[in-house]
Design an enzyme around this catalytic site. Structure first.
Site, PDB file in Angstrom:
ATOM      1  N   ASP A  22     -13.595  -1.101  -4.762  1.00  0.00           N
ATOM      2  CA  ASP A  22     -13.393  -2.552  -4.822  1.00  0.00           C
ATOM      3  C   ASP A  22     -14.471  -3.160  -5.721  1.00  0.00           C
ATOM      4  OD1 ASP A  22     -13.192  -5.260  -4.327  1.00  0.00           O
ATOM      5  OD2 ASP A  22     -13.933  -5.127  -2.257  1.00  0.00           O
ATOM      6  N   ASN A  24     -14.569  -6.337  -6.910  1.00  0.00           N
ATOM      7  CA  ASN A  24     -14.840  -7.781  -6.816  1.00  0.00           C
ATOM      8  C   ASN A  24     -15.115  -8.263  -5.390  1.00  0.00           C
ATOM      9  OD1 ASN A  24     -12.341  -7.583  -5.719  1.00  0.00           O
ATOM     10  ND2 ASN A  24     -11.274  -8.844  -7.221  1.00  0.00           N
ATOM     11  N   ASP A  26     -13.465  -8.203  -2.518  1.00  0.00           N
ATOM     12  CA  ASP A  26     -12.480  -8.832  -1.622  1.00  0.00           C
ATOM     13  C   ASP A  26     -11.977  -7.859  -0.550  1.00  0.00           C
ATOM     14  OD1 ASP A  26     -10.870  -7.171  -3.089  1.00  0.00           O
ATOM     15  OD2 ASP A  26      -9.510  -8.720  -3.831  1.00  0.00           O
ATOM     16  N   ASP A  30      -9.329  -2.085  -6.626  1.00  0.00           N
ATOM     17  CA  ASP A  30      -8.647  -2.730  -7.751  1.00  0.00           C
ATOM     18  C   ASP A  30      -8.760  -1.886  -9.014  1.00  0.00           C
ATOM     19  OD1 ASP A  30     -11.341  -3.325  -8.557  1.00  0.00           O
ATOM     20  OD2 ASP A  30     -11.289  -4.936  -7.072  1.00  0.00           O
ATOM     21  N   ASP A 209       9.015   8.133  -7.385  1.00  0.00           N
ATOM     22  CA  ASP A 209       9.187   7.947  -5.951  1.00  0.00           C
ATOM     23  C   ASP A 209      10.608   8.336  -5.512  1.00  0.00           C
ATOM     24  OD1 ASP A 209       7.811   6.668  -3.575  1.00  0.00           O
ATOM     25  OD2 ASP A 209       9.676   5.534  -3.575  1.00  0.00           O
ATOM     26  N   GLU A 274       9.187  13.265  -6.798  1.00  0.00           N
ATOM     27  CA  GLU A 274       9.125  13.393  -5.344  1.00  0.00           C
ATOM     28  C   GLU A 274      10.546  13.678  -4.866  1.00  0.00           C
ATOM     29  OE1 GLU A 274       7.498  11.030  -1.412  1.00  0.00           O
ATOM     30  OE2 GLU A 274       8.777   9.949  -2.804  1.00  0.00           O
TER      31      GLU A 274
END
Ligand code: NOJ
Length: 553
Positions: A22, A24, A26, A30, A209, A274
């Site tokens: 992370d 930033n 929060d 990211d 997916d 997948e």
């Protein structure tokens, strides 16, 4: 000999963006966070990164419910950051693949919002809509009024009613993930153009997916009855139904080839499928004869491995039979949906080292989920507080039943933040609260401490990836099992034009001694693993890459 494509020689590291780093504060990982940690992945030695989806999404299924395929979700930064990520990966001589969820969108995608609004809008046929038939005599309660008896992959009917159209739409997975209609040429063209969009931006391919459910039966015929209740990797039939008309349709194999030809417009691109249904199905998705379909496909059967020499000998034999050159298998032992691999090993780090010694030296592309390199474990979390929608679906079943079956139903348990160091939040984030709790074992299991420790799992994996990158026999060579080794010992020989390399693994607890000509050793799991006067000594759960007398390595 023709040279093999890069994606058959590579090694893949799966990043789950929400939990990697992370940048930033929060509490959510990211893209800038991934960029900041690229040097870590590079130094570890992986060559290709696969990022789980960071596209625009209401996050009802952690990004596997996409509401815009070319926008990035605001919590992960912006489109420009995704482009910077591609550039930064390439600058470091690595490759990157994005996660393409082609089968379904989010119900919040504007396409679906339009499609559901009436029966005659321009996108009316973009999803699978059916009328409700009049109930037939003898129909079960659960299916009464539904267009047919099809069950979703997560159990229960996959048909969901929409008032505006007085019709049902089909969702293979969860109700908020409506399946696109690939028999509509406009849908197919739009999705292939999305693929072209990202290829044009420089991505090196895609993880695909639930690719094996893209096409459903054109006539929507009822699935036959089956005695099976739970799906298995080799047979997706479940919930008392054979998945005859919902999974692995011939048109999906054909579509794999079509998708491949689109990717070929951009050079050598990785398509990592997948798929469930066993090795013969996987082979069909790869293009059964010529490998002109998906370039690689996960083989999830091995996620249920048993930690024995016999199991892995049979696994390797079977894989070599189904996927000889020019096919290339993928060796994968965990991901964001399944248990952490060390859980199957009783959280024993010695066994984890062996598992990865095998994964990084057999003939195949290794794919490792973030955190596996430090031995991150499942974190038991209450179903009621889960962010993952799956445990909510099964909340009426007591948890101990899933535990007994060894099933990880709450996928939050394997998606906890990466454990970078022993500081607060494991160095993942400076936020008060992280999106999922950090596993409290971060004080001992973390990158920083393992980095300093010569005998750590991280250290072994880094050394093995280095060896793999330096030896043509390990990257692309053939594989032959070695006979005549003691019980519990598995051995195989990798061979390229330049060299031969043997790998020996002791799955037993007790020490093993056996004749094996060796002058030296390229790698050993412990200092107890030794060689002398034509004899090898392997400690319990030991492993070694001897430099045997045939080798010119
Ligand atoms: C498979 C993905 O790996 C999983 O996380 C997701 O929930 C389903 N497909 C639906 O997209």
């Amino acid at each position: 000999m023709p040279t093999s494509p890069w994606y058959h020689k590579t090694s893949i590291y799966q990043i789950y963006p929400r939990s990697f780093y992370d940048s930033n504060g929060d509490g959510i990982g990211d893209i800038q966070g991934i960029i900041q940690k690229l040097d870590y992945v590079k130094q570890l030695g992986f060559e290709t990164i696969w990022c789980s989806p960071f596209f625009a999404s209401p996050q009802a299924d952690s990004g596997y419910d996409i509401s815009n395929y070319t926008d990035i979700a605001p919590e992960y930064d912006a489109s420009s950051d995704a482009l910077q990520l591609i550039e930064e990966v390439h600058k470091r001589g690595m490759r990157i693949v994005f996660d393409m969820v082609m089968n379904h969108t989010s119900i919040e995608h504007s396409w679906f919002e339009e499609s559901r609004s009436s029966r005659d809008n321009p996108k009316a046929d973009w999803y699978l809509w059916r009328d409700s038939p009049l109930p037939k005599l003898g129909e079960g309660l659960g299916v009464r009024g539904k267009p047919n008896n099809w069950q979703s992959m997560t159990g229960g009917s996959g048909w969901h009613y929409v008032q505006e159209r007085n019709q049902y739409y089909w969702a293979s997975f969860l109700p908020f993930q409506p399946d696109l209609n690939y028999r509509n040429p406009e849908v197919k063209r739009t999705m292939l153009d999305t693929v072209r969009f990202w290829l044009g931006k420089g991505v090196d391919g895609f993880r695909l997916d639930i690719f094996n459910v893209i096409f459903k039966d054109a006539e929507f015929r009822d699935n036959p009855f089956s005695f099976k209740f739970l799906p298995t990797e080799t047979d997706p039939s479940a919930f008392f139904q054979e998945a005859k008309y919902t999974i692995n349709q011939p048109e999906s194999y054909e579509f794999a080839r079509e998708l491949r030809s689109v990717c070929d417009e951009f050079g050598e691109k990785l398509l990592l499928g997948e798929v469930s249904g066993g090795r013969s199905v996987i082979r069909k998705f790869m293009g059964a004869q010529k490998n002109d379909g998906l370039t690689l496909v996960f083989d999830f059967e091995m996620m249920n491995f048993e930690f024995t020499a016999d199991y892995f000998r049979e696994l390797i034999q079977s894989i070599e039979t189904y996927f000889p050159n020019p096919f290339m298998p993928v060796y994968v032992f965990s991901n964001h949906d399944r248990a952490r691999s060390i859980r199957r090993l009783g959280n024993d780090v010695r066994k984890a080292k062996m598992l990865h010694l095998l994964q990084l030296t057999v003939r195949g592309v290794p794919c490792m989920y973030y955190g596996e390199e430090i031995g991150m474990t499942n974190l038991k979390l209450p179903f009621a507080a889960a962010l993952d929608p799956i445990p909510h679906k099964f909340k009426s079943i007591p948890r101990f039943i899933f535990d007994l079956l060894g099933m990880t139903i709450n996928r939050d348990e394997v998606r906890t933040p990466m454990q970078w160091d022993a500081s607060r939040n494991a160095g993942f984030s400076s936020a008060e609260k992280t999106w999922l709790p950090v596993n409290p074992n971060y004080e001992t299991i973390n990158v920083e401490s393992e980095d300093k420790n010569d005998g750590s799992l991280l250290d072994a994996i880094r050394a093995l990836l280095k060896i793999r990158s330096e030896h043509t026999a390990l990257r692309g060579g053939s594989l032959e099992l070695i006979d005549g080794l003691p019980d519990d010992v598995l051995g195989y020989r990798r061979r390229s034009e330049e060299e031969e390399i043997s790998v020996l693994l002791n799955f037993g607890k007790s020490e093993k001694h056996f004749q094996f000509k060796s002058e030296d050793c390229i790698f050993r799991l412990s200092e107890q693993d030794d060689w002398k006067n034509g004899e090898i000594k392997l400690s319990g759960y030991g492993g070694m890459i001897p430099r045997d007398c045939f080798s010119q390595a």
